[in-house]
Write a protein that holds these residues in place. Structure first.
Motif, PDB file in Angstrom:
ATOM      1  N   VAL A  34      -0.587  12.434  -6.002  1.00 47.13           N
ATOM      2  CA  VAL A  34      -0.433  11.366  -5.016  1.00 47.13           C
ATOM      3  C   VAL A  34      -0.023  10.062  -5.695  1.00 47.13           C
ATOM      4  CG1 VAL A  34      -1.607  10.062  -3.208  1.00 47.13           C
ATOM      5  CG2 VAL A  34      -2.094  12.473  -3.517  1.00 47.13           C
ATOM      6  N   VAL A  35      -0.634   9.795  -6.833  1.00 44.46           N
ATOM      7  CA  VAL A  35      -0.236   8.632  -7.634  1.00 44.46           C
ATOM      8  C   VAL A  35       0.176   9.190  -8.991  1.00 44.46           C
ATOM      9  CG1 VAL A  35      -0.987   6.440  -8.628  1.00 44.46           C
ATOM     10  CG2 VAL A  35      -1.828   7.141  -6.382  1.00 44.46           C
ATOM     11  N   ASP A  36       1.352   8.800  -9.448  1.00 46.34           N
ATOM     12  CA  ASP A  36       1.979   9.532 -10.538  1.00 46.34           C
ATOM     13  C   ASP A  36       2.421   8.571 -11.648  1.00 46.34           C
ATOM     14  OD1 ASP A  36       3.227  11.395 -12.075  1.00 46.34           O
ATOM     15  OD2 ASP A  36       4.874  11.792 -10.688  1.00 46.34           O
ATOM     16  N   GLY A  37       1.485   8.200 -12.484  1.00 50.13           N
ATOM     17  CA  GLY A  37       1.837   7.329 -13.604  1.00 50.13           C
ATOM     18  C   GLY A  37       2.253   5.937 -13.160  1.00 50.13           C
ATOM     19  N   LEU A  38       1.495   5.375 -12.217  1.00 49.04           N
ATOM     20  CA  LEU A  38       1.882   4.091 -11.623  1.00 49.04           C
ATOM     21  C   LEU A  38       1.453   2.900 -12.498  1.00 49.04           C
ATOM     22  CD1 LEU A  38       1.871   3.186  -7.968  1.00 49.04           C
ATOM     23  CD2 LEU A  38       0.413   1.771  -9.387  1.00 49.04           C
ATOM     24  N   ASP A  39       2.368   1.980 -12.690  1.00 46.79           N
ATOM     25  CA  ASP A  39       2.078   0.735 -13.409  1.00 46.79           C
ATOM     26  C   ASP A  39       2.233  -0.433 -12.457  1.00 46.79           C
ATOM     27  OD1 ASP A  39       1.785   1.866 -16.064  1.00 46.79           O
ATOM     28  OD2 ASP A  39       3.942   2.243 -15.966  1.00 46.79           O
ATOM     29  N   LEU A  40       1.291  -1.366 -12.533  1.00 47.32           N
ATOM     30  CA  LEU A  40       1.374  -2.536 -11.659  1.00 47.32           C
ATOM     31  C   LEU A  40       0.569  -3.655 -12.299  1.00 47.32           C
ATOM     32  CD1 LEU A  40       2.342  -3.292  -8.698  1.00 47.32           C
ATOM     33  CD2 LEU A  40      -0.007  -2.874  -8.019  1.00 47.32           C
ATOM     34  N   GLU A  41       1.134  -4.841 -12.281  1.00 47.47           N
ATOM     35  CA  GLU A  41       0.392  -5.973 -12.831  1.00 47.47           C
ATOM     36  C   GLU A  41       0.561  -7.163 -11.897  1.00 47.47           C
ATOM     37  OE1 GLU A  41       1.243  -6.696 -16.919  1.00 47.47           O
ATOM     38  OE2 GLU A  41      -0.121  -8.410 -17.044  1.00 47.47           O
ATOM     39  N   LEU A  42      -0.546  -7.641 -11.351  1.00 46.93           N
ATOM     40  CA  LEU A  42      -0.471  -8.791 -10.446  1.00 46.93           C
ATOM     41  C   LEU A  42      -0.497 -10.078 -11.248  1.00 46.93           C
ATOM     42  CD1 LEU A  42      -2.892  -7.929  -7.511  1.00 46.93           C
ATOM     43  CD2 LEU A  42      -0.590  -7.103  -7.972  1.00 46.93           C
ATOM     44  N   LYS A  43       0.153 -11.100 -10.670  1.00 47.87           N
ATOM     45  CA  LYS A  43       0.071 -12.421 -11.290  1.00 47.87           C
ATOM     46  C   LYS A  43      -0.898 -13.271 -10.468  1.00 47.87           C
ATOM     47  CE  LYS A  43       4.798 -12.298 -13.043  1.00 47.87           C
ATOM     48  NZ  LYS A  43       5.596 -11.504 -12.075  1.00 47.87           N
ATOM     49  N   ALA A  44      -1.718 -14.014 -11.154  1.00 47.06           N
ATOM     50  CA  ALA A  44      -2.752 -14.798 -10.478  1.00 47.06           C
ATOM     51  C   ALA A  44      -2.114 -15.822  -9.543  1.00 47.06           C
ATOM     52  CB  ALA A  44      -3.636 -15.500 -11.511  1.00 47.06           C
ATOM     53  N   GLY A  45      -2.702 -15.978  -8.387  1.00 46.00           N
ATOM     54  CA  GLY A  45      -2.259 -16.993  -7.445  1.00 46.00           C
ATOM     55  C   GLY A  45      -1.022 -16.626  -6.651  1.00 46.00           C
ATOM     56  N   ARG A  46      -0.586 -15.386  -6.768  1.00 45.15           N
ATOM     57  CA  ARG A  46       0.612 -14.983  -6.031  1.00 45.15           C
ATOM     58  C   ARG A  46       0.297 -13.859  -5.062  1.00 45.15           C
ATOM     59  NH1 ARG A  46       5.513 -16.449  -9.297  1.00 45.15           N
ATOM     60  NH2 ARG A  46       6.573 -14.560  -8.624  1.00 45.15           N
ATOM     61  N   CYS A  47       1.236 -13.676  -4.144  1.00 47.96           N
ATOM     62  CA  CYS A  47       1.079 -12.596  -3.173  1.00 47.96           C
ATOM     63  C   CYS A  47       1.976 -11.444  -3.584  1.00 47.96           C
ATOM     64  CB  CYS A  47       1.444 -13.086  -1.777  1.00 47.96           C
ATOM     65  SG  CYS A  47       1.405 -11.779  -0.544  1.00 47.96           S
ATOM     66  N   HIS A  48       1.369 -10.292  -3.781  1.00 50.36           N
ATOM     67  CA  HIS A  48       2.115  -9.121  -4.226  1.00 50.36           C
ATOM     68  C   HIS A  48       2.132  -8.083  -3.109  1.00 50.36           C
ATOM     69  CE1 HIS A  48       3.662  -6.883  -7.851  1.00 50.36           C
ATOM     70  NE2 HIS A  48       3.643  -5.967  -6.913  1.00 50.36           N
ATOM     71  N   GLY A  49       3.317  -7.636  -2.735  1.00 50.56           N
ATOM     72  CA  GLY A  49       3.441  -6.645  -1.668  1.00 50.56           C
ATOM     73  C   GLY A  49       3.667  -5.258  -2.226  1.00 50.56           C
ATOM     74  N   LEU A  50       2.957  -4.303  -1.615  1.00 53.01           N
ATOM     75  CA  LEU A  50       3.117  -2.905  -2.002  1.00 53.01           C
ATOM     76  C   LEU A  50       3.792  -2.214  -0.829  1.00 53.01           C
ATOM     77  CD1 LEU A  50       1.946  -2.019  -4.698  1.00 53.01           C
ATOM     78  CD2 LEU A  50      -0.081  -1.218  -3.491  1.00 53.01           C
ATOM     79  N   LEU A  51       5.063  -1.847  -1.005  1.00 52.45           N
ATOM     80  CA  LEU A  51       5.779  -1.201   0.090  1.00 52.45           C
ATOM     81  C   LEU A  51       6.024   0.250  -0.253  1.00 52.45           C
ATOM     82  CD1 LEU A  51       8.584  -3.854   0.748  1.00 52.45           C
ATOM     83  CD2 LEU A  51       6.239  -3.807   1.563  1.00 52.45           C
ATOM     84  N   GLY A  52       6.094   1.064   0.790  1.00 49.70           N
ATOM     85  CA  GLY A  52       6.383   2.469   0.552  1.00 49.70           C
ATOM     86  C   GLY A  52       6.228   3.231   1.835  1.00 49.70           C
ATOM     87  N   PRO A  53       6.945   4.345   1.982  1.00 48.83           N
ATOM     88  CA  PRO A  53       6.807   5.128   3.212  1.00 48.83           C
ATOM     89  C   PRO A  53       5.404   5.724   3.313  1.00 48.83           C
ATOM     90  CG  PRO A  53       8.504   6.058   1.742  1.00 48.83           C
ATOM     91  CD  PRO A  53       7.841   4.960   1.002  1.00 48.83           C
ATOM     92  N   ASN A  54       5.065   6.263   4.491  1.00 48.78           N
ATOM     93  CA  ASN A  54       3.773   6.934   4.640  1.00 48.78           C
ATOM     94  C   ASN A  54       3.650   8.011   3.580  1.00 48.78           C
ATOM     95  OD1 ASN A  54       2.786   5.528   6.818  1.00 48.78           O
ATOM     96  ND2 ASN A  54       3.804   6.853   8.303  1.00 48.78           N
ATOM     97  N   GLY A  55       2.475   8.102   2.971  1.00 49.28           N
ATOM     98  CA  GLY A  55       2.253   9.146   1.970  1.00 49.28           C
ATOM     99  C   GLY A  55       2.803   8.800   0.598  1.00 49.28           C
ATOM    100  N   ALA A  56       3.276   7.560   0.420  1.00 54.06           N
ATOM    101  CA  ALA A  56       3.831   7.188  -0.880  1.00 54.06           C
ATOM    102  C   ALA A  56       2.736   6.963  -1.916  1.00 54.06           C
ATOM    103  CB  ALA A  56       4.685   5.931  -0.749  1.00 54.06           C
ATOM    104  N   GLY A  57       1.501   6.791  -1.446  1.00 53.50           N
ATOM    105  CA  GLY A  57       0.397   6.593  -2.385  1.00 53.50           C
ATOM    106  C   GLY A  57      -0.168   5.182  -2.358  1.00 53.50           C
ATOM    107  N   LYS A  58       0.161   4.398  -1.342  1.00 52.22           N
ATOM    108  CA  LYS A  58      -0.286   2.996  -1.308  1.00 52.22           C
ATOM    109  C   LYS A  58      -1.810   2.889  -1.163  1.00 52.22           C
ATOM    110  CE  LYS A  58       2.053   1.805   2.347  1.00 52.22           C
ATOM    111  NZ  LYS A  58       2.726   3.055   2.755  1.00 52.22           N
ATOM    112  N   THR A  59      -2.331   3.557  -0.135  1.00 55.35           N
ATOM    113  CA  THR A  59      -3.766   3.429   0.119  1.00 55.35           C
ATOM    114  C   THR A  59      -4.573   4.029  -1.031  1.00 55.35           C
ATOM    115  OG1 THR A  59      -3.400   3.404   2.495  1.00 55.35           O
ATOM    116  CG2 THR A  59      -5.606   3.971   1.762  1.00 55.35           C
TER     117      THR A  59
END
Lengths: 253, 338
Positions: B19-44
């Motif tokens: 469901v989640v396949d080697g995902l990398d993500l780094e948020l920057k403080a004080g910013r709004c980061h959007g996670l987009l993806g079709p249903n079943g992409a692994g967001k939730t």
């Protein structure tokens, strides 16, 4: 259990209960009162004496244990299931620093507390109707109620964890609760059963609760207190631990 | 400043499904980061991993400096969560909901009484403090859920589809609230299916598909990098003929051969044939995609397409700048994922 993280969960349920405390307490009393009055006077009129005491006196301990069992069971089945599955209250809590263990300990202790209240209500009736021999001994019923509540709350959480829907609970009532009511010594002494059935009844937790409560109401100190208490605790803990594991598989996967 | 949330090589499998396949993500403080993806992409699932609710099969999660899942409880004390489905407590009033939720963070009744007025204000529910949850509208419930996520004054707010199912008025109110939070320096991580929402709110966007981040950047960067700047949507009578190459305006440049669109099928056109943009009179389109009865022309020179369409009164068209939704559809395809 070591920390108090479970307390806000217990408190949440308590605050909800407080809003409907009166109807809830009256509900707790109505059912056992009907049993005691209906069976006590109805059957009691035919039987006069069971094990040397009036039937209503004999029945009181059974009714007490049966009510505590019912209260703990209903709370951990229907009410906990609503919070877990319908309202998603547990999921909301899991997004906070609390863990699933905290939630389930809170639910466990809450259901036991609620069943303690319903047990205390029955004791009040027992006092009022004078269905006891030694008043001081009736006070020892309180820990019996607590153990019985913990036992059936733990078992209820186990059933709750594996229930797909409310209908599933009917199996538990038919296969586990009803047999205990009918075989656990609520309405008659277990000695009335054929030996093979009496052996089976010895494995039922409610039997052990009744074995503790009945002598206390009849003015005698129960035998094998430690054994009965251990059986109740063992069932309760086993149910709780199984429930915790299965609820984790259900919610946190 | 350290990243509020850093996911590295995150992997989660359910049986044979990754469901989640080697995902990398780094948020920057004080910013709004959007996670987009079709249903079943692994967001939730990614969000649940990020909160330490479930354990990853591989990879690491560092939430507000805490390594998860071991230190999840400590980290979650400084996070607010708006779940996909409202799970307000129906047995309590608006005020009680906030008060009880504060208890889970160890906030006393006294502390919460101090915080509740500002939270109700923030949610636009100042007059509703004693209302029961069942009497609130969908938008009010959502705002209360957002306010509830703020009871612990979190550094990071995680929102799973915060505006799904809301009417435009309610959605705008939520957006205002989120902007105010950004103004207070909070970091936001949100998933959404509304590209418009992502484009308006997010500083950074990660598009996720099949459990991996496939592109990342600001909305503007994504649009500039991944799609032609103009879109002409063409529909109406005669589209098939026009697309099939009815000779058109004299003097028009000779159409060049185009690569056919990505090959992902258009949804439900029921004909099974209309998905191949031919290369004749549609030659001015940079890239064409047929979806049902509409032809999408992605182009750098919309004037020529529009000029040509003028000669075909049966055809109707809409000319607009490309947006994030175009990028999203290009990257993840038009297939339904349910």
């Amino acid at each position: 259990m070591i920390n108090l993280n479970w307390f806000p969960v217990w408190q949440r349920n308590f605050l909800v209960w407080k809003k409907l405390a009166m109807p809830s307490l009256l509900g707790n009393l109505a059912d056992p009162m009907l049993y005691m009055l209906g069976l006590g006077y109805g059957l009691g009129g035919l039987l006069h004496q069971v094990n040397g005491v009036p039937y209503l006196h004999f029945l009181a301990a059974g009714t007490l244990c049966y009510s505590v069992m019912n209260s703990a069971t209903f709370e951990t089945l229907y009410s906990a299931f609503s919070r877990m599955h319908v309202q998603k209250t547990w999921e909301a809590i899991l997004n906070t620093p609390l863990t699933l263990r905290d939630v389930l300990v809170g639910e466990w202790l809450w259901a036991a507390s609620k069943s303690l209240l319903s047990g205390l209500a029955i004791i009040l009736v027992i006092w009022t109707l004078g269905l006891y021999t030694n008043f001081a001994m009736t006070l020892a019923l309180v820990p019996v109620i607590v153990l019985t509540g913990l036992c059936f709350s733990g078992l209820g959480l186990a059933v709750n964890a594996v229930s797909p829907n409310y209908d599933f609970f009917l199996y538990y009532f038919t296969l586990c609760i009803t047999p205990q009511v009918l075989l656990g010594g609520v309405f008659y002494p277990p000695t009335a059963l054929p030996p093979w059935l009496a052996v089976a009844a010895d494995w039922l937790p409610l039997t052990h609760a009744v074995n503790l409560a009945r002598p206390l109401l009849l003015g005698r100190w129960p035998e094998a207190v430690a054994l009965h208490a251990l059986v109740l605790l063992a069932y309760g803990f086993a149910g709780f631990l199984f429930g915790l594991r299965q609820t984790g598989r259900r919610l946190l996967r | 400043m350290i990243s509020p949330l850093k996911l590295t090589g995150l992997t989660k499998r359910y049986g044979d499904t990754v469901v989640v396949d080697g995902l990398d993500l780094e948020l920057k403080a004080g910013r709004c980061h959007g996670l987009l993806g079709p249903n079943g992409a692994g967001k939730t699932t990614t969000l649940r991993l990020a909160l330490g609710l479930i354990a990853a099969d591989a990879g690491t999660v560092v939430l507000l400096g805490q390594r998860l899942p071991e230190r999840a409880e400590v980290a979650r004390a400084r996070v607010g969560v708006v779940p996909q489905m409202d799970n307000l407590d129906p047995d309590f009033t608006v005020r009680e909901n906030l008060q009880i939720y504060g208890r889970y963070f160890g906030l006393s009744k006294r502390e919460m009484i101090g915080r509740i007025p500002a939270l109700l204000d923030f949610a636009g529910l100042a007059g509703k403090s004693e209302a029961l949850i069942t009497t609130l509208s969908g938008g009010m419930k959502r705002r209360l859920t957002l306010a509830r996520a703020l009871v612990n004054d979190p550094d990071l707010v995680i929102l799973d589809e915060p505006t799904t199912g809301l009417d435009p008025q309610a959605r705008h109110l939520i957006w205002q609230g989120l902007r105010r939070l950004m103004g207070q320096g909070k970091t936001l991580l949100l998933t959404t299916h509304f590209m418009e929402e992502a484009e308006r709110l997010c500083d950074d966007i990660s598009v996720i598909d099949q459990g991996r981040v496939i592109v990342q950047g600001s909305p503007r960067e994504l649009i500039q990098t991944h799609i032609e700047p103009h879109v002409v949507e063409i529909y109406g009578d005669g589209l098939d003929e026009w697309q099939a190459g009815g000779r058109s305006i004299p003097g028009a440049p000779r159409p060049t051969t185009l690569p056919s669109p990505s090959g992902r099928g258009g949804e439900g056109d029921g004909q099974g044939s209309a998905n191949h943009a031919s290369s004749l009179s549609v030659g001015h389109c940079g890239r064409c995609e047929r979806a049902g009865e509409t032809l999408f022309c992605y182009t750098r020179s919309p004037e020529k397409v529009v000029a040509e369409l003028a000669a075909h009164p049966g055809l109707r068209y809409l000319h607009r700048p490309a947006n994030l939704e175009d990028v999203f559809l290009k990257l993840t395809g038009r297939d339904l994922r349910d």
